[in-house]
Design a protein around this motif. Structure first.
Motif, PDB file in Angstrom:
ATOM      1  N   ARG A  21       0.813  -1.218   0.000  1.00 26.02           N
ATOM      2  CA  ARG A  21       0.000   0.000   0.000  1.00 26.02           C
ATOM      3  C   ARG A  21       0.848   1.271   0.000  1.00 26.02           C
ATOM      4  O   ARG A  21       0.319   2.371  -0.108  1.00 26.02           O
ATOM      5  CB  ARG A  21      -0.978   0.006   1.166  1.00 26.02           C
ATOM      6  CG  ARG A  21      -0.383   0.004   2.552  1.00 26.02           C
ATOM      7  CD  ARG A  21      -1.518   0.076   3.569  1.00 26.02           C
ATOM      8  NE  ARG A  21      -1.064   0.016   4.949  1.00 26.02           N
ATOM      9  CZ  ARG A  21      -0.943  -1.097   5.653  1.00 26.02           C
ATOM     10  NH1 ARG A  21      -1.209  -2.278   5.089  1.00 26.02           N
ATOM     11  NH2 ARG A  21      -0.541  -1.070   6.909  1.00 26.02           N
ATOM     12  N   ASP A  22       2.186   1.116   0.108  1.00 22.54           N
ATOM     13  CA  ASP A  22       3.083   2.271  -0.044  1.00 22.54           C
ATOM     14  C   ASP A  22       3.345   2.591  -1.512  1.00 22.54           C
ATOM     15  O   ASP A  22       3.997   3.600  -1.809  1.00 22.54           O
ATOM     16  CB  ASP A  22       4.445   1.996   0.627  1.00 22.54           C
ATOM     17  CG  ASP A  22       4.355   1.933   2.143  1.00 22.54           C
ATOM     18  OD1 ASP A  22       3.662   2.783   2.726  1.00 22.54           O
ATOM     19  OD2 ASP A  22       4.983   1.026   2.718  1.00 22.54           O
ATOM     20  N   LEU A  26       5.270   5.847  -2.872  1.00 21.01           N
ATOM     21  CA  LEU A  26       6.621   5.622  -3.365  1.00 21.01           C
ATOM     22  C   LEU A  26       6.764   6.113  -4.800  1.00 21.01           C
ATOM     23  O   LEU A  26       7.733   6.812  -5.144  1.00 21.01           O
ATOM     24  CB  LEU A  26       6.958   4.135  -3.266  1.00 21.01           C
ATOM     25  CG  LEU A  26       8.294   3.674  -3.855  1.00 21.01           C
ATOM     26  CD1 LEU A  26       9.453   4.451  -3.268  1.00 21.01           C
ATOM     27  CD2 LEU A  26       8.479   2.187  -3.638  1.00 21.01           C
ATOM     28  N   GLU A  27       5.803   5.782  -5.636  1.00 22.48           N
ATOM     29  CA  GLU A  27       5.870   6.216  -7.025  1.00 22.48           C
ATOM     30  C   GLU A  27       5.854   7.743  -7.138  1.00 22.48           C
ATOM     31  O   GLU A  27       6.610   8.325  -7.917  1.00 22.48           O
ATOM     32  CB  GLU A  27       4.709   5.629  -7.822  1.00 22.48           C
ATOM     33  CG  GLU A  27       4.764   5.970  -9.300  1.00 22.48           C
ATOM     34  CD  GLU A  27       3.726   5.225 -10.109  1.00 22.48           C
ATOM     35  OE1 GLU A  27       3.882   5.157 -11.339  1.00 22.48           O
ATOM     36  OE2 GLU A  27       2.756   4.701  -9.516  1.00 22.48           O
ATOM     37  N   ARG A  28       5.016   8.382  -6.334  1.00 24.57           N
ATOM     38  CA  ARG A  28       4.942   9.841  -6.372  1.00 24.57           C
ATOM     39  C   ARG A  28       6.273  10.457  -5.962  1.00 24.57           C
ATOM     40  O   ARG A  28       6.763  11.404  -6.609  1.00 24.57           O
ATOM     41  CB  ARG A  28       3.841  10.348  -5.443  1.00 24.57           C
ATOM     42  CG  ARG A  28       3.618  11.866  -5.530  1.00 24.57           C
ATOM     43  CD  ARG A  28       2.617  12.314  -4.494  1.00 24.57           C
ATOM     44  NE  ARG A  28       3.163  12.210  -3.145  1.00 24.57           N
ATOM     45  CZ  ARG A  28       2.427  12.256  -2.039  1.00 24.57           C
ATOM     46  NH1 ARG A  28       1.121  12.383  -2.114  1.00 24.57           N
ATOM     47  NH2 ARG A  28       3.009  12.166  -0.856  1.00 24.57           N
ATOM     48  N   ASP A  52       8.075  -0.362 -12.357  1.00 21.11           N
ATOM     49  CA  ASP A  52       6.860  -0.960 -11.797  1.00 21.11           C
ATOM     50  C   ASP A  52       7.043  -1.008 -10.283  1.00 21.11           C
ATOM     51  O   ASP A  52       7.709  -1.902  -9.762  1.00 21.11           O
ATOM     52  CB  ASP A  52       6.644  -2.356 -12.374  1.00 21.11           C
ATOM     53  CG  ASP A  52       5.316  -2.983 -11.941  1.00 21.11           C
ATOM     54  OD1 ASP A  52       4.822  -2.626 -10.845  1.00 21.11           O
ATOM     55  OD2 ASP A  52       4.787  -3.820 -12.687  1.00 21.11           O
ATOM     56  N   VAL A  53       6.465  -0.039  -9.598  1.00 26.64           N
ATOM     57  CA  VAL A  53       6.722   0.111  -8.169  1.00 26.64           C
ATOM     58  C   VAL A  53       6.155  -1.063  -7.386  1.00 26.64           C
ATOM     59  O   VAL A  53       6.807  -1.583  -6.469  1.00 26.64           O
ATOM     60  CB  VAL A  53       6.141   1.447  -7.666  1.00 26.64           C
ATOM     61  CG1 VAL A  53       6.257   1.551  -6.160  1.00 26.64           C
ATOM     62  CG2 VAL A  53       6.875   2.615  -8.322  1.00 26.64           C
ATOM     63  N   PHE A  80       5.799   9.560   4.627  1.00 19.98           N
ATOM     64  CA  PHE A  80       6.734   8.766   3.848  1.00 19.98           C
ATOM     65  C   PHE A  80       7.855   9.663   3.324  1.00 19.98           C
ATOM     66  O   PHE A  80       7.603  10.668   2.652  1.00 19.98           O
ATOM     67  CB  PHE A  80       6.015   8.099   2.669  1.00 19.98           C
ATOM     68  CG  PHE A  80       6.875   7.152   1.887  1.00 19.98           C
ATOM     69  CD1 PHE A  80       6.889   5.800   2.184  1.00 19.98           C
ATOM     70  CD2 PHE A  80       7.684   7.604   0.852  1.00 19.98           C
ATOM     71  CE1 PHE A  80       7.686   4.915   1.465  1.00 19.98           C
ATOM     72  CE2 PHE A  80       8.487   6.734   0.123  1.00 19.98           C
ATOM     73  CZ  PHE A  80       8.476   5.384   0.428  1.00 19.98           C
ATOM     74  N   ALA A  81       9.122   9.291   3.608  1.00 19.31           N
ATOM     75  CA  ALA A  81      10.253  10.148   3.257  1.00 19.31           C
ATOM     76  C   ALA A  81      11.284   9.471   2.377  1.00 19.31           C
ATOM     77  O   ALA A  81      12.114  10.155   1.769  1.00 19.31           O
ATOM     78  CB  ALA A  81      10.942  10.656   4.525  1.00 19.31           C
ATOM     79  N   GLY A  82      11.277   8.128   2.306  1.00 24.84           N
ATOM     80  CA  GLY A  82      12.278   7.457   1.491  1.00 24.84           C
ATOM     81  C   GLY A  82      12.321   5.971   1.771  1.00 24.84           C
ATOM     82  O   GLY A  82      11.396   5.396   2.349  1.00 24.84           O
ATOM     83  N   GLN A  83      13.414   5.354   1.352  1.00 29.67           N
ATOM     84  CA  GLN A  83      13.595   3.916   1.522  1.00 29.67           C
ATOM     85  C   GLN A  83      14.983   3.609   2.070  1.00 29.67           C
ATOM     86  O   GLN A  83      15.935   4.373   1.841  1.00 29.67           O
ATOM     87  CB  GLN A  83      13.466   3.185   0.187  1.00 29.67           C
ATOM     88  CG  GLN A  83      12.064   2.945  -0.305  1.00 29.67           C
ATOM     89  CD  GLN A  83      12.094   2.151  -1.599  1.00 29.67           C
ATOM     90  OE1 GLN A  83      12.265   2.725  -2.679  1.00 29.67           O
ATOM     91  NE2 GLN A  83      11.934   0.846  -1.510  1.00 29.67           N
TER      92      GLN A  83
END
Length: 218
Positions: A21-22, A26-28, A52-53, A80-83
């Motif tokens: 659901r992230d 994430l894509e944005r 393809d996220v 959400f800030a990153g990975q």
């Protein structure tokens, strides 16, 4: 063996398991930060990589179930800030892993990345039982070099044309820590100001070597 992926928090910074659901968030962030991230992104030397996220998240989760990775999302103050990915996990006599990470440009400068790296490294050392953590950084990536300097990751050497980044093979500086170096944890050592002076600093000769004509591609 599969390792549980926890939520780890220090102040406004959290690292937590990345979820399907992230995908939209994430894509944005990836699209909004193309100019910020493109020059540091891994690429495929044999052709284009798909964007393809959801498939990427599923791949990270499958790798985690196999015991080879810990895929985290980074949140800052609930956003959400990153990975951050702990990858290439090996157990037994090697007991090591590597860390890769990114944060959105709008979150840069808030101490998010070193906190997230410290949280994930401490968990890997003291809960997963790993012995060594490695971070490899392009010589031009000043923000990431500041992260390892802050946390005191030891410089271990220059790796020539090591990873395919932004369309070509790129040199990387390699840094590492082993668990015995941080008995009280990476995060605590940093927060208490006990990182050894000069830790994480790349010798000038190595910086110069990374820029020698014919060996480094800009």
């Amino acid at each position: 063996m599969s390792t549980p992926i926890p939520t780890l928090t220090d102040g406004a910074v959290s690292v937590r398991p990345i979820r399907l659901r992230d995908a939209r968030l994430l894509e944005r962030e990836l699209l909004d930060n193309r100019g910020w991230l493109r020059k540091w992104e891994a690429t495929n030397p044999h052709g284009a990589m798909s964007f393809d996220v959801r498939a990427s998240i599923r791949s990270l989760q499958a790798n985690a179930r196999a015991g080879f990775g810990l895929p985290f999302a980074i949140d800052y103050d609930g956003e959400f800030a990153g990975q951050l990915n702990v990858s290439s996990i090996s157990y037994g006599s090697l007991s090591s892993a590597t860390i890769g990470y990114w944060v959105s440009e709008r979150f840069a400068g808030h101490g998010i990345t070193p906190t997230a790296v410290a949280l994930a490294t401490d968990y890997s050392f003291f809960q997963v039982g790993l012995h060594r953590m490695e971070i490899c950084i392009r010589p031009e990536n000043a923000p990431s070099l500041r992260v390892v300097e802050k946390l005191g990751f030891r410089y271990e050497g220059l790796r020539r044309r090591y990873i395919h980044i932004n369309g070509d093979w790129r040199d990387h500086f390699c840094f590492a820590l082993v668990a015995e170096e941080v008995p009280a944890g990476v995060l605590r050592r940093w927060k208490e100001g006990r990182v050894p002076v000069g830790a994480g600093t790349v010798p000038q000769a190595e910086r110069d070597a990374a820029l020698l004509p014919g060996t480094h591609l800009p």
